[in-house]
Design a protein around this motif. Structure first.
Motif, PDB file in Angstrom:
ATOM      1  N   TRP A  24       0.844  -1.208   0.000  1.00 27.46           N
ATOM      2  CA  TRP A  24       0.000   0.000   0.000  1.00 27.46           C
ATOM      3  C   TRP A  24       0.879   1.259   0.000  1.00 27.46           C
ATOM      4  O   TRP A  24       0.608   2.219  -0.726  1.00 27.46           O
ATOM      5  N   ARG A  36       3.445   1.157  -3.419  1.00 25.00           N
ATOM      6  CA  ARG A  36       2.637   1.278  -4.640  1.00 25.00           C
ATOM      7  C   ARG A  36       3.198   0.513  -5.829  1.00 25.00           C
ATOM      8  O   ARG A  36       2.476  -0.211  -6.477  1.00 25.00           O
ATOM      9  N   GLU A  86     -12.690  -2.872  -8.413  1.00 26.17           N
ATOM     10  CA  GLU A  86     -11.816  -4.030  -8.220  1.00 26.17           C
ATOM     11  C   GLU A  86     -10.691  -3.724  -7.222  1.00 26.17           C
ATOM     12  O   GLU A  86     -10.235  -4.595  -6.500  1.00 26.17           O
ATOM     13  N   HIS A  87     -10.287  -2.459  -7.167  1.00 24.58           N
ATOM     14  CA  HIS A  87      -9.258  -2.056  -6.206  1.00 24.58           C
ATOM     15  C   HIS A  87      -9.827  -2.039  -4.780  1.00 24.58           C
ATOM     16  O   HIS A  87      -9.137  -2.391  -3.829  1.00 24.58           O
ATOM     17  N   TYR A 122      -2.028  -3.092  -5.409  1.00 28.47           N
ATOM     18  CA  TYR A 122      -3.150  -2.981  -6.343  1.00 28.47           C
ATOM     19  C   TYR A 122      -4.331  -2.243  -5.720  1.00 28.47           C
ATOM     20  O   TYR A 122      -5.057  -1.527  -6.404  1.00 28.47           O
ATOM     21  N   SER A 123      -4.494  -2.397  -4.425  1.00 29.93           N
ATOM     22  CA  SER A 123      -5.656  -1.808  -3.763  1.00 29.93           C
ATOM     23  C   SER A 123      -5.595  -0.292  -3.683  1.00 29.93           C
ATOM     24  O   SER A 123      -6.571   0.354  -3.298  1.00 29.93           O
ATOM     25  N   ARG A 124      -4.468   0.311  -4.064  1.00 26.14           N
ATOM     26  CA  ARG A 124      -4.371   1.776  -4.061  1.00 26.14           C
ATOM     27  C   ARG A 124      -5.128   2.415  -5.216  1.00 26.14           C
ATOM     28  O   ARG A 124      -5.311   3.625  -5.249  1.00 26.14           O
ATOM     29  N   GLY A 125      -5.575   1.606  -6.182  1.00 24.57           N
ATOM     30  CA  GLY A 125      -6.314   2.154  -7.321  1.00 24.57           C
ATOM     31  C   GLY A 125      -7.672   2.707  -6.917  1.00 24.57           C
ATOM     32  O   GLY A 125      -8.069   2.651  -5.747  1.00 24.57           O
ATOM     33  N   THR A 126      -8.409   3.210  -7.891  1.00 22.92           N
ATOM     34  CA  THR A 126      -9.671   3.881  -7.597  1.00 22.92           C
ATOM     35  C   THR A 126     -10.907   3.121  -8.061  1.00 22.92           C
ATOM     36  O   THR A 126     -12.021   3.548  -7.800  1.00 22.92           O
TER      37      THR A 126
END
Length: 196
Positions: free
Chosen positions: A57, A60, A125-126, A118-122
């Motif tokens: 996280w 990145r 699915e993130h 990956y979970s930092r996306g918007t």
């Protein structure tokens, strides 16, 4: 790697000094409740799995996340056993036990680091990737059951509460970013001018 060393060392120290038994116990026969709670948390599978997630996280970039999360978790394993040995809790550094835990760490850390990165996306699915962290916390606590001793059930309840707060934070973050994207994508109509 410093954070990994801190995790392993703190896990060992809270276990040794919080325990009601052993040469370093602070309260013989009873132990130190708050250290036992920390020991329960720091020694749990969810804490060690969330370490590379948090690295991912923060970092990145996927490759750096994988390298940092994996190296940090392996250092944590070594630090735990070195600390135990230096406190005289074992007759020496338990190389076999260290190798036993290094295997799962080397396999699981890259996956969790990638999930964290990956979970930092918007996108949705993130968000789903981010929710892996609190879901893992809930799964481990539910699987462990109620337990016994002075730290239960408070320790488990606190973990479930933290998992709920994390879920809310991730969802609020997603909704706010989604609304910001909608706001940026809507063009305002030009204001009507009075021809008179």
């Amino acid at each position: 790697m410093l954070a990994g060393a801190g995790l392993g060392t703190a896990s060992s120290l809270t276990n040794v000094f919080g325990s009601p038994y052993g040469p370093h116990t602070r309260v013989p026969g009873e132990g130190v409740a708050w250290l036992q709670i920390l020991s329960t948390w720091l020694g749990s599978m969810w804490a060690w799995a969330l370490f590379p997630f948090v690295v991912g996280w923060i970092v990145r970039r996927p490759l750096r996340a994988v390298l940092g999360g994996t190296a940090g978790l392996l250092v944590a394993v070594v630090a735990y056993y070195v600390c135990d040995a230096s406190l005289g809790m074992t007759s020496g550094i338990e190389v076999n036990a260290m190798a036993t835990w290094a295997g799962p760490a080397a396999v699981g850390a890259p996956i969790m680091a990638l999930v964290g990165s990956y979970s930092r996306g918007t996108g949705l699915e993130h968000l789903l990737a981010a929710l892996v962290a609190p879901a893992l916390m809930v799964y481990v606590v539910r699987r462990r059951g109620g337990g016994s001793g002075p730290t239960q059930p408070w320790s488990n309840w606190a973990v479930l509460l933290i998992a709920g707060v994390l879920t809310a934070v991730f969802c609020v973050r997603f909704v706010s970013q989604w609304r910001a994207r909608l706001g940026n994508g809507v063009k305002s109509e030009p204001e009507a001018t009075d021809s008179a």
